[in-house]
Design a protein around this motif. Sequence first.
Motif, short mmCIF file in Angstrom:
data_model
loop_
_atom_site.label_atom_id
_atom_site.label_comp_id
_atom_site.label_asym_id
_atom_site.label_seq_id
_atom_site.Cartn_x
_atom_site.Cartn_y
_atom_site.Cartn_z
N ALA A 120 -10.22 1.41 10.25
CA ALA A 120 -11.29 2.12 9.56
C ALA A 120 -10.76 3.21 8.64
CB ALA A 120 -12.24 2.73 10.58
N ALA A 121 -9.50 3.58 8.80
CA ALA A 121 -8.97 4.76 8.09
C ALA A 121 -8.53 4.49 6.67
CB ALA A 121 -7.80 5.35 8.88
N TRP A 122 -8.63 3.25 6.21
CA TRP A 122 -8.22 2.96 4.83
C TRP A 122 -9.00 3.81 3.82
CZ3 TRP A 122 -11.61 1.50 1.08
CH2 TRP A 122 -12.87 1.04 1.50
N SER A 123 -10.26 4.08 4.14
CA SER A 123 -11.11 4.82 3.20
C SER A 123 -10.63 6.25 2.99
CB SER A 123 -12.56 4.84 3.69
OG SER A 123 -12.62 5.43 4.97
N LEU A 124 -9.91 6.80 3.97
CA LEU A 124 -9.41 8.16 3.81
C LEU A 124 -8.26 8.21 2.81
CD1 LEU A 124 -9.52 9.48 7.48
CD2 LEU A 124 -11.27 9.55 5.69
N SER A 125 -7.57 7.10 2.65
CA SER A 125 -6.56 7.02 1.59
C SER A 125 -7.23 7.13 0.22
CB SER A 125 -5.79 5.70 1.71
OG SER A 125 -4.82 5.58 0.70
N ASP A 126 -8.37 6.48 0.07
CA ASP A 126 -9.13 6.60 -1.17
C ASP A 126 -9.64 8.02 -1.35
OD1 ASP A 126 -9.08 3.74 -0.46
OD2 ASP A 126 -10.32 3.50 -2.23
N TYR B 14 -10.50 -2.10 -1.83
CA TYR B 14 -9.65 -1.07 -1.26
C TYR B 14 -9.00 -0.16 -2.30
CZ TYR B 14 -9.76 -3.59 3.24
OH TYR B 14 -10.15 -4.19 4.41
N PHE B 15 -8.60 -0.73 -3.42
CA PHE B 15 -7.78 -0.04 -4.42
C PHE B 15 -8.47 1.26 -4.86
CE2 PHE B 15 -5.85 -0.29 -8.90
CZ PHE B 15 -4.66 0.30 -8.48
N PRO B 16 -7.82 2.42 -4.67
CA PRO B 16 -8.47 3.70 -4.98
C PRO B 16 -9.05 3.82 -6.39
CG PRO B 16 -6.54 4.09 -3.63
CD PRO B 16 -6.53 2.63 -3.97
N PRO B 17 -8.34 3.40 -7.47
CA PRO B 17 -8.96 3.51 -8.79
C PRO B 17 -10.27 2.73 -8.92
CG PRO B 17 -6.60 3.28 -9.02
CD PRO B 17 -6.90 3.05 -7.58
N THR B 18 -10.38 1.59 -8.23
CA THR B 18 -11.63 0.84 -8.25
C THR B 18 -12.75 1.66 -7.63
OG1 THR B 18 -10.49 -1.29 -8.15
CG2 THR B 18 -12.79 -1.24 -7.42
N ARG B 19 -12.48 2.24 -6.48
CA ARG B 19 -13.50 3.02 -5.77
C ARG B 19 -13.76 4.37 -6.45
NH1 ARG B 19 -16.69 0.75 -1.76
NH2 ARG B 19 -15.49 -0.73 -0.52
N THR B 20 -12.88 4.76 -7.35
CA THR B 20 -13.08 6.03 -8.07
C THR B 20 -14.39 6.02 -8.85
OG1 THR B 20 -10.69 6.41 -8.24
CG2 THR B 20 -12.09 7.58 -9.80
N LEU B 21 -14.82 4.86 -9.32
CA LEU B 21 -16.07 4.76 -10.06
C LEU B 21 -17.23 5.30 -9.23
CD1 LEU B 21 -15.61 1.20 -11.60
CD2 LEU B 21 -15.44 3.38 -12.81
N GLN B 22 -17.23 5.00 -7.94
CA GLN B 22 -18.30 5.46 -7.07
C GLN B 22 -18.22 6.97 -6.85
OE1 GLN B 22 -17.51 2.84 -3.75
NE2 GLN B 22 -17.65 1.08 -5.13
#
Length: 390
Positions: A141-147, A203-211
């Motif tokens: 579950a902790a992958w999101s904290l990397s983002d 997962y990729f942080p730049p992708t989730r950066t949009l949100q």
Amino acid sequence: MTLMAGDATTKAAASSRLDSLTGLRFWAALAVVLYHLSRQGGELPGISDLTWYGRSGVTFFFILSGFVLAWTYDGKTVPASVFLWRRFARIWPLLAVSTVTSVAVWRVLGTDFSLRGVAATLGLVNSWIPERPYLVGGNPAAWSLSDEAWFYLIFPLLLTLPLMRNPRGRAVIAVAVCAGSVGVWLSGALFTDSLVRLWALDYFPPTRTLQFVLGVTAGLAVKRGWRPPCGLGAAVALVVAWHLVLIPWSDAVPDSVWYSPYSASQLLSAPFFALLVAAAATADVERRRTPFAGPGMVKLGQWSFAWYLFHEIVLRALLGAFGTPVGGLETFGIWATTLILSLALAAVAYHYLEHPLERLLRSRRPGGSARRPRPERSLIAGPGEFPPRS
């Protein structure tokens, strides 16, 4: 880090407690918990259909994180080292505890795990690597904290963008990031490797950066006087309707193809969640009662970060001890036991680990010298950075 100066509207809004956002965090965390129960613990009719893509709760949290950080730091001057130390104090202690717990459960169950994945998780970099041992890391579950760590690094820069300083510019950014999310989803057609596609889109942080950027834009807009075009009830209805649409879509298209609702549920849901967050915050600013702002909901919202980090570990331990459930009664038993035990564990973790450790770390300057912590007025009742807090 110098943030934008606030106007009279900003100062008036800043005095509001956003209790409804705290309560909403519980429901978003619940969606993620039910998603894992449906996928790993067996399906229950109706509930599993609605929450089969409950992982979209992560999208809600990323938007909420941007919203709350913008709301909290707009108009303030905070050294970058202090800002980043606060963020570290908020998320890392419980990340470390949950990761150690997760590894211990794997050891007891005799399950192999990657030490490099554990190290990447603790270093908050695991979501940058498109390999499963890193993505599941020490705690899946902790992958999101990397983002989230990536978001914290870029947040001060976002507030310096000229477009963020006026309503028209913020509107342009909001439209651009929503269109960008559609573009990212459509780009799934370019990936032939399903794992790489999963990583790049989810997962990729730049992708989730949009949100996250959409959340920052909404936070600044609401704080500076903008009001969403729909009320809280309508925003909730839109979110529910979106997940209802995913049910027939899922029946028609398998998750293995790029145009399935799996990635769409997370990428295309951003505007709905942004409206929900903005509408809930507006209700709190205008002192209107909402079903999410009661004391019980606020308490559950405070526990949601710990619940998010520990629920999958509890489910994994139960499945390891009792095996995969067979039949509806056993499935219901696994669900109920997981929900009760993981929420109880979250309550204990919040009161005796998460909150005390955060206060301890915040009482020390980034250079290591201790100082007496000054009382802060929390705009959102209680901590929660995934979900966030100031």
